[in-house]
Enzyme design. Structure first.
Site, PDB file in Angstrom:
ATOM      1  N   ASP A 418     -26.438  -6.492  12.649  1.00 11.66           N
ATOM      2  CA  ASP A 418     -27.484  -5.801  11.905  1.00 11.66           C
ATOM      3  C   ASP A 418     -27.812  -6.659  10.674  1.00 11.66           C
ATOM      4  O   ASP A 418     -26.973  -6.829   9.784  1.00 11.66           O
ATOM      5  CB  ASP A 418     -26.982  -4.413  11.496  1.00 11.66           C
ATOM      6  N   HIS A 419     -29.038  -7.175  10.632  1.00 11.53           N
ATOM      7  CA  HIS A 419     -29.403  -8.096   9.555  1.00 11.53           C
ATOM      8  C   HIS A 419     -29.499  -7.391   8.198  1.00 11.53           C
ATOM      9  O   HIS A 419     -29.611  -8.057   7.155  1.00 11.53           O
ATOM     10  CB  HIS A 419     -30.740  -8.773   9.874  1.00 11.53           C
ATOM     11  N   ARG A 420     -29.431  -6.075   8.179  1.00  6.81           N
ATOM     12  CA  ARG A 420     -29.459  -5.357   6.898  1.00  6.81           C
ATOM     13  C   ARG A 420     -28.120  -5.454   6.177  1.00  6.81           C
ATOM     14  O   ARG A 420     -28.064  -5.358   4.949  1.00  6.81           O
ATOM     15  CB  ARG A 420     -29.807  -3.878   7.119  1.00  6.81           C
TER      16      ARG A 420
END
Length: 448
Positions: A418-420
């Site tokens: 998850d790039h967040r």
């Protein structure tokens, strides 16, 4: 008079709102004990046996096998305190006043020992003697000709059909096979999987000169309900795609030393250590260095929540489809403990006996898709987790080792994240550390 209590489908946990009746374990008129399983149901997570909190005589059942019921819907009624009761006597039993409060529901999600064989109580009809007298002679007028009587088709017997397993019943249901029309080849007419498959083969044989209407129906294709486990998987993956901006990075690693270390461990005796257990131990060590990947995103609070424990999910293929059992507190387990837990959960998964709690609460997933003979994949993150490590097959490949071309055991590792929760530097650092441990297991000694 006994008090009739209504037992409703309980909340089976983890937000489940409905369940499908797979198999009734009791019939109307049976005597049940407290906490005796009365029905087997399939939820979106697993198949479970539901125990009844009342003891007495079953006076009614609600729902047929294959029917979906919402949580809170009636399952059965039980005449509490009755030792025997004729079938159909529930109305008189329920007409009396109230007694003490019902016992609360207990035992869901735990392993109950099955009670002794259930006792079937049948109504006893008293024989009544009466004097038999000859009928008085009656004058009969000539009758009109009577049309010949056509014998009625034999009635299909009611009640459950003897089937060897719920999986066979589900196979028949999914393909529209009427179990009551089959002659079981098992002991005492038990319907086996081979019987259902034979019926399916017969259905697939092309019919001679089909009518135009039949052709139109066939052209529409087979419709399979998207519910149960398949429906839950579809909803979860769709939610992952909607909410998680994921990215994937991958690397090839020389696993020759890891396989040699495993062989050395298993050569000294004791329980065998699986490759999956060694990879899991590497994952927990990597997550200790990069805790960002053992987290979840709270959208409502707009916060990233780093989790203190690693609850490691792993993909297991079963006849019902792909499920992801969870190993609790994996960070505190050694390879031997991980191997034993993987084996235990896999056996339960293939038997369809995982509890809903065994399939939820994961914080990181290890996906060994190499068992399907493939090298790489870009898996979807298992919502609400933040990352998944994929492992391809370990095969012999040409590899430059110590400056020389050699045949080595090579594996492709991929990390979808998850790039967040992190950027590419963190994800790359995690994956590189995993690859370093695969290529040189001695790196792990710093964390043991």
């Amino acid at each position: 008079m006994p008090q009739v209590m209504e037992f409703k489908l309980p909340d089976l946990g983890e937000g489940l709102t409905e369940a499908e009746i797979v198999r009734w374990l009791v019939a109307v008129g049976d005597v049940v004990a407290i906490d005796q399983p009365v029905v087997e149901v399939e939820t979106a997570k697993a198949m479970v046996e539901v125990p009844c909190p009342y003891g007495g005589v079953v006076t009614a059942r609600f729902g047929e096998e294959g029917e979906e019921l919402p949580v809170g819907a009636p399952l059965i009624t039980v005449a509490v305190g009755a030792q025997s009761m004729p079938v159909g006597a529930e109305e008189s039993a329920g007409a009396e006043g109230s007694g003490e409060a019902p016992r609360p529901l207990i035992g869901y999600g735990s392993d109950h020992s099955r009670p002794a064989r259930r006792r079937r109580v049948r109504p006893v009809t008293a024989a009544v003697s009466a004097p038999v007298t000859a009928p008085a002679p009656v004058a009969v007028a000539p009758a009109a000709p009577v049309a010949p009587v056509v014998p009625a088709a034999p009635a299909v017997p009611a009640g459950p059909v003897p089937v060897i397993s719920p999986l066979v019943r589900k196979l028949a249901k999914d393909h529209g096979v009427d179990l009551r029309a089959l002659d079981g080849s098992g002991p005492e007419g038990l319907i086996l999987r081979a019987d259902v498959e034979a019926a399916l083969a017969a259905l697939r044989e092309p019919a001679p000169a089909p009518a135009p209407a039949a052709v139109a129906v066939a052209a529409q294709g087979e419709r399979i309900p998207l519910k149960g486990l398949r429906g839950a998987v579809a909803e979860k993956l769709s939610r992952s795609r909607r909410e998680i901006p994921d990215a994937t990075c991958w690397v090839d690693a020389d696993a020759t030393e890891l396989m040699a270390a495993r062989a050395a461990m298993n050569a000294v005796g004791g329980p065998k250590i699986s490759v999956l257990a060694l990879l899991a131990r590497i994952c927990t060590a990597a997550l200790a260095k990069y805790p960002e990947l053992n987290s979840t995103v709270d959208l409502a609070a707009k916060e990233i929540v780093r989790l203190p424990s690693v609850h490691l999910g792993f993909a297991a293929q079963t006849e019902r489809g792909l499920v992801v059992p969870v190993v609790r507190d994996a960070q505190g387990r050694n390879p031997e403990s991980l191997s034993a837990e993987f084996a235990r959960l896999t056996e339960l998964a293939r038997a369809g006996k995982l509890a809903p709690a065994d399939l939820t609460g994961g914080t990181f997933t290890l996906n060994n898709y190499g068992v399907f003979g493939v090298d790489g994949s870009t898996p979807i993150v298992n919502h609400p987790e933040a990352a998944m490590l994929g492992v391809g097959r370990i095969i012999d490949k040409p590899w430059v080792h110590d400056g020389q071309l050699a045949v080595r055991k090579v594996v492709q590792l991929s990390l979808t994240f998850d790039h967040r929760v992190c950027d590419g530097g963190t994800a790359g650092g995690f994956l590189r550390y995993v690859a370093d441990c695969v290529e040189s297991p001695a790196v792990l000694l710093r964390t043991l």
